[in-house]
Write a protein that holds these residues in place. Structure first.
Motif, PDB file in Angstrom:
ATOM      1  N   GLY A  32      42.890  13.636  48.042  1.00 54.05           N
ATOM      2  CA  GLY A  32      41.970  13.107  49.040  1.00 54.05           C
ATOM      3  C   GLY A  32      41.119  11.958  48.534  1.00 54.05           C
ATOM      4  N   LEU A  33      41.005  11.818  47.223  1.00 53.30           N
ATOM      5  CA  LEU A  33      40.258  10.685  46.665  1.00 53.30           C
ATOM      6  C   LEU A  33      41.041   9.379  46.731  1.00 53.30           C
ATOM      7  N   ILE A  34      42.353   9.468  46.790  1.00 50.75           N
ATOM      8  CA  ILE A  34      43.193   8.268  46.734  1.00 50.75           C
ATOM      9  C   ILE A  34      42.843   7.267  47.834  1.00 50.75           C
ATOM     10  N   PRO A  35      42.735   7.683  49.113  1.00 48.23           N
ATOM     11  CA  PRO A  35      42.358   6.686  50.127  1.00 48.23           C
ATOM     12  C   PRO A  35      40.977   6.065  49.883  1.00 48.23           C
ATOM     13  N   LEU A  63      34.015   9.223  57.126  1.00 45.97           N
ATOM     14  CA  LEU A  63      33.463  10.038  58.210  1.00 45.97           C
ATOM     15  C   LEU A  63      34.302  11.290  58.436  1.00 45.97           C
ATOM     16  N   GLY A  64      35.613  11.129  58.438  1.00 42.50           N
ATOM     17  CA  GLY A  64      36.500  12.280  58.627  1.00 42.50           C
ATOM     18  C   GLY A  64      36.325  13.324  57.542  1.00 42.50           C
ATOM     19  N   ILE A  65      36.244  12.886  56.306  1.00 44.51           N
ATOM     20  CA  ILE A  65      36.072  13.825  55.196  1.00 44.51           C
ATOM     21  C   ILE A  65      34.687  14.456  55.242  1.00 44.51           C
ATOM     22  N   MET A  66      33.669  13.681  55.618  1.00 41.32           N
ATOM     23  CA  MET A  66      32.312  14.230  55.746  1.00 41.32           C
ATOM     24  C   MET A  66      32.284  15.334  56.799  1.00 41.32           C
ATOM     25  N   CYS A  67      32.918  15.087  57.933  1.00 44.83           N
ATOM     26  CA  CYS A  67      32.964  16.108  58.991  1.00 44.83           C
ATOM     27  C   CYS A  67      33.740  17.334  58.520  1.00 44.83           C
ATOM     28  N   SER A  92      25.382  22.474  58.893  1.00 41.08           N
ATOM     29  CA  SER A  92      26.710  21.939  59.170  1.00 41.08           C
ATOM     30  C   SER A  92      26.684  20.985  60.352  1.00 41.08           C
ATOM     31  N   ASN A  93      26.045  21.400  61.419  1.00 43.20           N
ATOM     32  CA  ASN A  93      25.990  20.557  62.616  1.00 43.20           C
ATOM     33  C   ASN A  93      25.136  19.317  62.413  1.00 43.20           C
ATOM     34  N   ILE A  94      24.051  19.446  61.677  1.00 42.00           N
ATOM     35  CA  ILE A  94      23.194  18.279  61.418  1.00 42.00           C
ATOM     36  C   ILE A  94      23.980  17.191  60.690  1.00 42.00           C
ATOM     37  N   PHE A  95      24.698  17.563  59.642  1.00 43.46           N
ATOM     38  CA  PHE A  95      25.466  16.560  58.897  1.00 43.46           C
ATOM     39  C   PHE A  95      26.520  15.901  59.772  1.00 43.46           C
ATOM     40  N   THR A  96      27.220  16.682  60.566  1.00 45.65           N
ATOM     41  CA  THR A  96      28.269  16.123  61.419  1.00 45.65           C
ATOM     42  C   THR A  96      27.701  15.158  62.452  1.00 45.65           C
ATOM     43  N   VAL A  97      26.679  15.579  63.164  1.00 45.55           N
ATOM     44  CA  VAL A  97      26.102  14.748  64.225  1.00 45.55           C
ATOM     45  C   VAL A  97      25.484  13.478  63.647  1.00 45.55           C
ATOM     46  N   LEU A  98      24.732  13.596  62.565  1.00 51.12           N
ATOM     47  CA  LEU A  98      24.110  12.412  61.977  1.00 51.12           C
ATOM     48  C   LEU A  98      25.150  11.440  61.414  1.00 51.12           C
ATOM     49  N   SER A 102      25.559   7.675  62.718  1.00 52.22           N
ATOM     50  CA  SER A 102      25.402   6.545  61.796  1.00 52.22           C
ATOM     51  C   SER A 102      26.583   5.586  61.878  1.00 52.22           C
ATOM     52  N   VAL A 103      27.786   6.113  62.004  1.00 54.25           N
ATOM     53  CA  VAL A 103      28.957   5.239  62.087  1.00 54.25           C
ATOM     54  C   VAL A 103      29.010   4.543  63.444  1.00 54.25           C
ATOM     55  N   TRP A 104      28.538   5.200  64.459  1.00 52.85           N
ATOM     56  CA  TRP A 104      28.586   4.658  65.808  1.00 52.85           C
ATOM     57  C   TRP A 104      27.514   3.598  66.061  1.00 52.85           C
ATOM     58  N   LEU A 105      26.302   3.829  65.563  1.00 52.52           N
ATOM     59  CA  LEU A 105      25.169   3.008  65.982  1.00 52.52           C
ATOM     60  C   LEU A 105      24.657   1.985  64.966  1.00 52.52           C
TER      61      LEU A 105
END
Length: 160
Positions: A32-35, A63-67, A92-98, A102-105
């Motif tokens: 998973g580190l390769i990309p 973002l995908g790995i963070m989620c 868990s939900n706080i990290f996902t939503v934030l 962050s990526v969106w806005l």
């Protein structure tokens, strides 16, 4: 059986003989580190249009790995006593939503900084829990370090 077939058979047998959950987790973690490394490195060397594509890919992959990591907190909560579950579920939900916000806005630099901080915070949160010890938390430390280094490289490519 030819000599080549024999070597291939032996290498497969050796690899598959070692397939247990710990080894699979290690393999998938490092793969998973390769990309992260490829995309952050590409941002240093590609032309502007390709660089933009690599930059977007880096942030979206991160973002995908963070989620995914935030989701593991959710999953791990199921094995905890009921009194210990709510906070872990909320974290868990706080990290996902934030991370999504962050990526969106915000711009790509700020999103990367936020994701980088989130990786560190999730690692620290997991490491602070008594049930996160041994080989897994050591692996998480190494993987988190790799992700942080790739984010530093990515951010450096944006600043030049």
């Amino acid at each position: 059986m030819t000599e080549l077939d024999s070597r291939i058979f032996k290498s497969r047998r050796l690899f598959f003989a070692e397939l247990n959950p710990k080894n699979i987790i290690n393999w998938l973690g490092y793969l998973g580190l390769i990309p992260f490394f490829i995309l952050s490195s590409a941002c240093w060397f590609l032309s502007s249009s390709a660089r933009e594509l690599a930059s977007n890919g880096f942030v979206l992959y991160s973002l995908g790995i963070m989620c995914f990591l935030a989701g593991t907190l959710w999953g791990a909560a199921q094995s905890l006593p009921e009194s210990a579950r709510p906070w872990r579920l909320i974290v868990s939900n706080i990290f996902t939503v934030l991370a999504l916000i962050s990526v969106w806005l915000v711009n790509i630099l700020e999103a990367s900084l936020f994701l980088m901080t989130s990786y560190f915070c999730i690692y620290r949160y997991e490491a602070s829990k008594q049930y996160s010890r041994g080989w897994y938390i050591e692996l998480r430390a190494k993987l988190t370090f790799g992700v942080l280094i790739s984010h530093c490289s990515f951010i450096g490519s944006l600043l030049i």
